[in-house]
Design an enzyme around this catalytic site. Structure first.
Site, PDB file in Angstrom:
ATOM      1  N   TRP A 190       0.816  -1.219   0.000  1.00  0.00           N
ATOM      2  CA  TRP A 190       0.000   0.000   0.000  1.00  0.00           C
ATOM      3  C   TRP A 190       0.848   1.267   0.000  1.00  0.00           C
ATOM      4  CZ3 TRP A 190      -4.354  -0.503  -2.102  1.00  0.00           C
ATOM      5  CH2 TRP A 190      -5.076  -1.683  -1.968  1.00  0.00           C
ATOM      6  N   ASP A 237      -1.101   6.626   6.253  1.00  0.00           N
ATOM      7  CA  ASP A 237      -2.272   5.878   5.805  1.00  0.00           C
ATOM      8  C   ASP A 237      -2.565   4.865   6.910  1.00  0.00           C
ATOM      9  OD1 ASP A 237      -4.062   4.080   4.735  1.00  0.00           O
ATOM     10  OD2 ASP A 237      -2.811   3.490   3.023  1.00  0.00           O
ATOM     11  N   LYS A 282     -12.718  -1.215   7.112  1.00  0.00           N
ATOM     12  CA  LYS A 282     -12.045  -2.240   7.914  1.00  0.00           C
ATOM     13  C   LYS A 282     -12.484  -2.145   9.379  1.00  0.00           C
ATOM     14  CE  LYS A 282      -8.700  -1.656   4.448  1.00  0.00           C
ATOM     15  NZ  LYS A 282      -8.797  -2.901   3.722  1.00  0.00           N
TER      16      LYS A 282
END
Ligand code: PMP
Length: 375
Positions: free
Chosen positions: A110, A181, A205
């Site tokens: 990511w 992030d 999530k």
């Protein structure tokens, strides 16, 4: 195995999905009850104007709970945005890369994707060489920052590779805003927001359903977006309109608000953190005691509390065993345990809504599977 939710039969499964992930049943029940008539207004949240008083109370209420849970300082803005976590890979450089350069740490897929996207807008300087195989992070004392960097970017928890970083750093120069992030660790532990320039995370999530991204940004950092920055990603514009510049994903903001209330009711971030440590320890403990039968490739210092990737049958996994592992887990109603296609094997995602008891079922199954299949 079934349960009854508001009179509807629900098949009981244990959901270890990496995201979109399990939402607390209590939250689903409220959302279901209020689906056709939100608190007696005769409208669903899906049907009401985002400019209505009712929706304003939803979005401002969610902001208030975010501020409470994370103790967000007054000079930080809370934004509800669209475009997913990946949208922020562009929005961050478009809004914050004032000098044309930024420092990035690549610790998994990511942050790698974010660095690649940022290169479209300026110079990306990597503070450390990218590891050949993700699973560890070069020692912080070796990180090198550039002189004219606008910010230091990293991913707090790499969802695919299961690499979680600490929330404080000793080597990042004091003047350099830290951008993180935290899509897959959002609201799972406390951290000092004032040490950051910006954090962001998609909801799907730990805090709700896909479609909304939470951003917390120090107000002096924005207001200098590049002219080609799309208006819908411009932090200053979004803030000026309290996240209502255009139509927000209303229902998703509503669900996020419900999940945030659930977190508060269940002990806040200290409780979420404590629970996530207990849950992940249950799984890591089976892995560590399996004499290499289960293999987690992550340096113990950076093991994620949220996503535990592992192979079955040794370092590279045994295809046949892994297939059987998934089938047998499925018979015990455990779903979405398959690892990301880029790494293979298994991945147990243990977000806030996954209970200790559910995690114990997986740990017991893993122990039993090991006992029956070890050589
Ligand atoms: N960052 C992290 C850490 C993620 O796990 C994900 C998605 N799994 C993303 C960014 C991308 O999010 P989205 O799919 O919402 O764009």
């Amino acid at each position: 195995m079934e349960s009854v939710v508001n009179g509807c039969i629900k098949k009981k499964i244990i959901n270890f999905s990496p995201g979109p992930a399990k939402i607390p049943e209590e939250v689903l029940e409220i959302a279901q009850k209020e689906l056709v008539d939100f608190q007696g207004h005769g409208l669903s949240v899906m049907e009401m104007s985002h400019r209505s008083k009712e929706f304003e109370s939803i979005i401002f209420g969610a902001e208030k709970t975010v501020r409470e849970l994370l103790d967000v300082p007054a000079n930080y803005k809370v934004l509800f945005m669209q475009g997913g976590g990946a949208g922020q890979f562009s929005a961050v450089p478009l809004n914050l890369m004032r000098t044309g350069t930024a420092d990035y740490l690549v610790s998994g897929s990511w942050s790698q994707a974010a660095a690649k996207e940022a290169k479209k807008y300026g110079t990306v300087h990597l503070v450390a060489p990218t590891p050949e195989k993700f699973g560890s992070v070069p020692d912080e004392s070796e990180w090198k920052f550039s002189d004219n960097s606008s910010y230091f970017y990293h991913c707090g928890n790499e969802t695919v590779h299961g690499v979680e970083l600490p929330t404080t750093f000793t080597s990042v120069p004091g003047h350099l805003p830290i951008v993180a992030d935290i899509s897959s660790s959002l609201m799972s532990r406390k951290f000092d927001v004032s040490k950051y320039g910006m954090v962001f995370g998609g909801a799907q999530k730990n805090v709700g359903c896909a479609g909304v991204v939470l951003g917390i940004i120090r107000e002096d950092l924005f207001g200098h977006a590049r002219k080609e920055c799309p208006s819908v990603l411009d932090y200053k514009l979004l803030d000026a309109h309290t996240s209502l510049y255009n139509t927000p994903p209303c229902f998703n903001v509503y669900v996020m608000g419900l999940v945030l209330n659930w977190i508060k009711k269940h002990g806040g971030l200290d409780a979420m953190d404590e629970m996530s440590q207990r849950k992940s320890s249950l799984i890591y403990s089976v892995i560590d005691k399996s004499n290499g039968f289960y293999y987690n490739p992550v340096d113990k210092r950076y093991r994620s509390r949220m996503n535990v990737p592992f192979r079955v049958g040794g370092v590279n996994g045994d295809e046949e065993l892994e297939k059987r592992f998934l089938q047998e887990a499925g018979k015990l109603h455990m779903v979405q345990l398959k690892g990301h296609r880029s790494v293979g094997g298994m991945r147990a995602s243990l977000y806030n809504a996954v209970t200790v008891e559910e995690t114990q079922v997986l740990a017991d199954f893993m122990q039993d599977f090991y006992d029956r299949n070890r050589v």
